[in-house]
Write a protein that holds these residues in place. Structure first.
Motif, PDB file in Angstrom:
ATOM      1  N   ASP A 106       0.672  -1.200   0.015  1.00 32.59           N
ATOM      2  CA  ASP A 106      -0.020   0.038  -0.038  1.00 32.59           C
ATOM      3  C   ASP A 106       0.848   1.279   0.051  1.00 32.59           C
ATOM      4  O   ASP A 106       0.687   2.260  -0.653  1.00 32.59           O
ATOM      5  N   GLU A 107       1.866   1.141   0.534  1.00 29.77           N
ATOM      6  CA  GLU A 107       2.957   2.373   0.875  1.00 29.77           C
ATOM      7  C   GLU A 107       3.616   2.602  -0.529  1.00 29.77           C
ATOM      8  O   GLU A 107       3.657   3.694  -0.864  1.00 29.77           O
ATOM      9  N   LEU A 108       3.851   1.613  -1.210  1.00 28.83           N
ATOM     10  CA  LEU A 108       4.306   1.788  -2.431  1.00 28.83           C
ATOM     11  C   LEU A 108       3.607   2.003  -3.624  1.00 28.83           C
ATOM     12  O   LEU A 108       3.889   2.279  -4.848  1.00 28.83           O
ATOM     13  N   ALA A 109       2.146   1.834  -3.746  1.00 32.19           N
ATOM     14  CA  ALA A 109       1.192   1.566  -4.657  1.00 32.19           C
ATOM     15  C   ALA A 109       1.318   2.701  -5.707  1.00 32.19           C
ATOM     16  O   ALA A 109       0.841   2.405  -6.845  1.00 32.19           O
ATOM     17  N   ASP A 110       1.689   4.034  -5.039  1.00 35.46           N
ATOM     18  CA  ASP A 110       1.522   5.189  -5.866  1.00 35.46           C
ATOM     19  C   ASP A 110       2.885   5.521  -6.451  1.00 35.46           C
ATOM     20  O   ASP A 110       2.894   6.662  -7.138  1.00 35.46           O
ATOM     21  N   GLU A 111       3.942   4.729  -6.127  1.00 35.79           N
ATOM     22  CA  GLU A 111       5.125   5.144  -6.751  1.00 35.79           C
ATOM     23  C   GLU A 111       5.398   4.755  -7.982  1.00 35.79           C
ATOM     24  O   GLU A 111       4.827   3.818  -8.679  1.00 35.79           O
ATOM     25  N   PRO A 112       6.003   5.714  -8.904  1.00 38.99           N
ATOM     26  CA  PRO A 112       6.434   5.218 -10.299  1.00 38.99           C
ATOM     27  C   PRO A 112       7.081   3.946 -10.357  1.00 38.99           C
ATOM     28  O   PRO A 112       8.124   3.672  -9.487  1.00 38.99           O
ATOM     29  N   PRO A 113       7.168   3.151 -11.628  1.00 42.57           N
ATOM     30  CA  PRO A 113       7.872   2.379 -11.480  1.00 42.57           C
ATOM     31  C   PRO A 113       9.689   2.370 -11.564  1.00 42.57           C
ATOM     32  O   PRO A 113      10.080   1.649 -10.872  1.00 42.57           O
ATOM     33  N   LEU A 114      10.056   3.368 -12.068  1.00 43.47           N
ATOM     34  CA  LEU A 114      11.441   3.746 -11.683  1.00 43.47           C
ATOM     35  C   LEU A 114      11.716   3.812 -10.195  1.00 43.47           C
ATOM     36  O   LEU A 114      13.020   3.412 -10.061  1.00 43.47           O
ATOM     37  N   VAL A 115      11.030   4.536  -9.431  1.00 42.07           N
ATOM     38  CA  VAL A 115      11.037   4.593  -7.948  1.00 42.07           C
ATOM     39  C   VAL A 115      11.313   2.907  -7.418  1.00 42.07           C
ATOM     40  O   VAL A 115      12.027   2.805  -6.687  1.00 42.07           O
ATOM     41  N   ILE A 116      10.324   2.275  -7.847  1.00 40.75           N
ATOM     42  CA  ILE A 116      10.454   0.970  -7.394  1.00 40.75           C
ATOM     43  C   ILE A 116      11.648   0.050  -7.753  1.00 40.75           C
ATOM     44  O   ILE A 116      12.371  -0.716  -6.852  1.00 40.75           O
ATOM     45  N   HIS A 117      12.148   0.275  -9.142  1.00 37.69           N
ATOM     46  CA  HIS A 117      13.114  -0.124  -9.682  1.00 37.69           C
ATOM     47  C   HIS A 117      14.492   0.248  -8.627  1.00 37.69           C
ATOM     48  O   HIS A 117      15.407  -0.617  -8.235  1.00 37.69           O
ATOM     49  N   LEU A 118      14.478   1.431  -8.533  1.00 36.98           N
ATOM     50  CA  LEU A 118      15.827   1.916  -7.941  1.00 36.98           C
ATOM     51  C   LEU A 118      15.879   1.645  -6.504  1.00 36.98           C
ATOM     52  O   LEU A 118      16.797   1.265  -5.716  1.00 36.98           O
ATOM     53  N   ALA A 119      14.618   1.543  -5.771  1.00 39.55           N
ATOM     54  CA  ALA A 119      14.602   0.961  -4.452  1.00 39.55           C
ATOM     55  C   ALA A 119      14.974  -0.366  -4.004  1.00 39.55           C
ATOM     56  O   ALA A 119      15.730  -0.814  -3.185  1.00 39.55           O
ATOM     57  N   LYS A 120      14.554  -1.183  -5.130  1.00 42.12           N
ATOM     58  CA  LYS A 120      15.102  -2.615  -5.120  1.00 42.12           C
ATOM     59  C   LYS A 120      16.467  -2.894  -5.184  1.00 42.12           C
ATOM     60  O   LYS A 120      17.216  -3.276  -4.353  1.00 42.12           O
ATOM     61  N   ASN A 121      16.921  -2.051  -6.122  1.00 46.34           N
ATOM     62  CA  ASN A 121      18.449  -1.864  -6.397  1.00 46.34           C
ATOM     63  C   ASN A 121      19.319  -1.400  -5.453  1.00 46.34           C
ATOM     64  O   ASN A 121      20.454  -1.497  -4.974  1.00 46.34           O
ATOM     65  N   GLU A 122      18.732  -0.275  -4.707  1.00 42.84           N
ATOM     66  CA  GLU A 122      19.399   0.333  -3.449  1.00 42.84           C
ATOM     67  C   GLU A 122      19.917  -0.865  -2.439  1.00 42.84           C
ATOM     68  O   GLU A 122      20.823  -0.512  -1.797  1.00 42.84           O
TER      69      GLU A 122
ATOM     70  N   LEU B  39      12.850  -6.766  -0.341  1.00 44.76           N
ATOM     71  CA  LEU B  39      13.570  -7.129  -1.808  1.00 44.76           C
ATOM     72  C   LEU B  39      12.693  -7.989  -2.429  1.00 44.76           C
ATOM     73  O   LEU B  39      12.097  -7.823  -3.746  1.00 44.76           O
ATOM     74  N   GLU B  40      11.806  -8.895  -1.713  1.00 44.76           N
ATOM     75  CA  GLU B  40      10.704  -9.767  -2.201  1.00 44.76           C
ATOM     76  C   GLU B  40       9.678  -8.812  -2.609  1.00 44.76           C
ATOM     77  O   GLU B  40       9.307  -9.086  -3.829  1.00 44.76           O
ATOM     78  N   LEU B  41       9.309  -7.871  -1.637  1.00 44.09           N
ATOM     79  CA  LEU B  41       8.188  -7.218  -2.185  1.00 44.09           C
ATOM     80  C   LEU B  41       8.473  -6.330  -3.429  1.00 44.09           C
ATOM     81  O   LEU B  41       7.881  -6.327  -4.456  1.00 44.09           O
ATOM     82  N   LEU B  42       9.573  -5.485  -3.401  1.00 48.71           N
ATOM     83  CA  LEU B  42       9.866  -4.598  -4.486  1.00 48.71           C
ATOM     84  C   LEU B  42       9.984  -5.444  -5.678  1.00 48.71           C
ATOM     85  O   LEU B  42       9.914  -4.987  -7.127  1.00 48.71           O
ATOM     86  N   SER B  43      10.627  -6.659  -5.813  1.00 49.01           N
ATOM     87  CA  SER B  43      10.774  -7.359  -6.946  1.00 49.01           C
ATOM     88  C   SER B  43       9.609  -7.693  -7.312  1.00 49.01           C
ATOM     89  O   SER B  43       9.586  -7.637  -8.893  1.00 49.01           O
ATOM     90  N   SER B  44       8.680  -8.105  -6.669  1.00 51.70           N
ATOM     91  CA  SER B  44       7.300  -8.622  -7.144  1.00 51.70           C
ATOM     92  C   SER B  44       6.693  -7.145  -7.833  1.00 51.70           C
ATOM     93  O   SER B  44       5.698  -7.467  -8.669  1.00 51.70           O
ATOM     94  N   MET B  45       6.931  -6.047  -7.497  1.00 51.18           N
ATOM     95  CA  MET B  45       6.133  -4.901  -8.069  1.00 51.18           C
ATOM     96  C   MET B  45       7.259  -4.134  -9.104  1.00 51.18           C
ATOM     97  O   MET B  45       6.906  -3.234  -9.874  1.00 51.18           O
ATOM     98  N   ASP B  46       8.468  -4.663  -9.588  1.00 46.49           N
ATOM     99  CA  ASP B  46       9.426  -4.062 -10.262  1.00 46.49           C
ATOM    100  C   ASP B  46       9.116  -4.474 -11.810  1.00 46.49           C
ATOM    101  O   ASP B  46       9.136  -5.660 -12.240  1.00 46.49           O
ATOM    102  N   ASP B  47       8.449  -3.588 -12.430  1.00 49.22           N
ATOM    103  CA  ASP B  47       8.069  -3.694 -14.015  1.00 49.22           C
ATOM    104  C   ASP B  47       9.037  -2.916 -14.876  1.00 49.22           C
ATOM    105  O   ASP B  47       8.786  -3.048 -15.985  1.00 49.22           O
ATOM    106  N   TRP B  48      10.140  -2.594 -14.433  1.00 47.71           N
ATOM    107  CA  TRP B  48      10.930  -1.852 -15.082  1.00 47.71           C
ATOM    108  C   TRP B  48      11.901  -2.815 -16.083  1.00 47.71           C
ATOM    109  O   TRP B  48      12.014  -3.915 -15.860  1.00 47.71           O
TER     110      TRP B  48
END
Length: 85
Positions: free
Chosen positions: A14-30, A76-85
Motif C-alpha cells: 500500500d505504501e508503494l502503490a502510487d510510486e512510479p515504476p522507476l522508483v520501485i526499480h531504484l529502491a529494489k536495487n538500492e 527485496l521480495e516485495l519490491l521485486s514483485s512490483m518491479d516492472d522496469w
C-alpha cells in the motif's frame, strides 16, 4: 539519501502503490547498492555512483545475498514483485 529505509523497517504494498515504476526499480536495487554491489547495468551504476554513500566493492559473481538482514530480504521480495522496469 536512500529512497526508503529498506534496511530498517518493512515496507508495505500500500505504501508503494502510487510510486512510479522507476522508483520501485531504484529502491529494489538500492538494497544491493548498500552492500557494495557493482552494477553491470550502466544506468544503475551511474545512478548509484552519484550517491555519496555508495561504495562499489563486490562484483556480481562474488556477491552473497547472505549479507541482507530480515528487513532487506522481505523488502527485496516485495519490491521485486512490483518491479516492472
Amino acid at each position: 539519501e536512500p529512497l526508503y529505509e529498506t534496511d530498517q523497517r518493512y515496507l508495505s504494498r500500500d505504501e508503494l502503490a502510487d510510486e512510479p515504476p522507476l522508483v520501485i526499480h531504484l529502491a529494489k536495487n538500492e538494497i544491493y547498492a548498500r552492500h557494495g554491489y557493482i552494477f553491470q547495468n550502466e544506468d544503475l551504476y551511474n545512478y548509484f555512483m552519484g550517491c555519496i554513500w555508495y561504495t562499489p566493492t563486490t562484483a556480481p559473481a562474488d556477491f552473497d545475498d547472505g549479507v541482507f538482514n530480515e528487513y532487506e530480504k522481505a523488502n527485496l521480495e516485495l519490491l521485486s514483485s512490483m518491479d516492472d522496469w
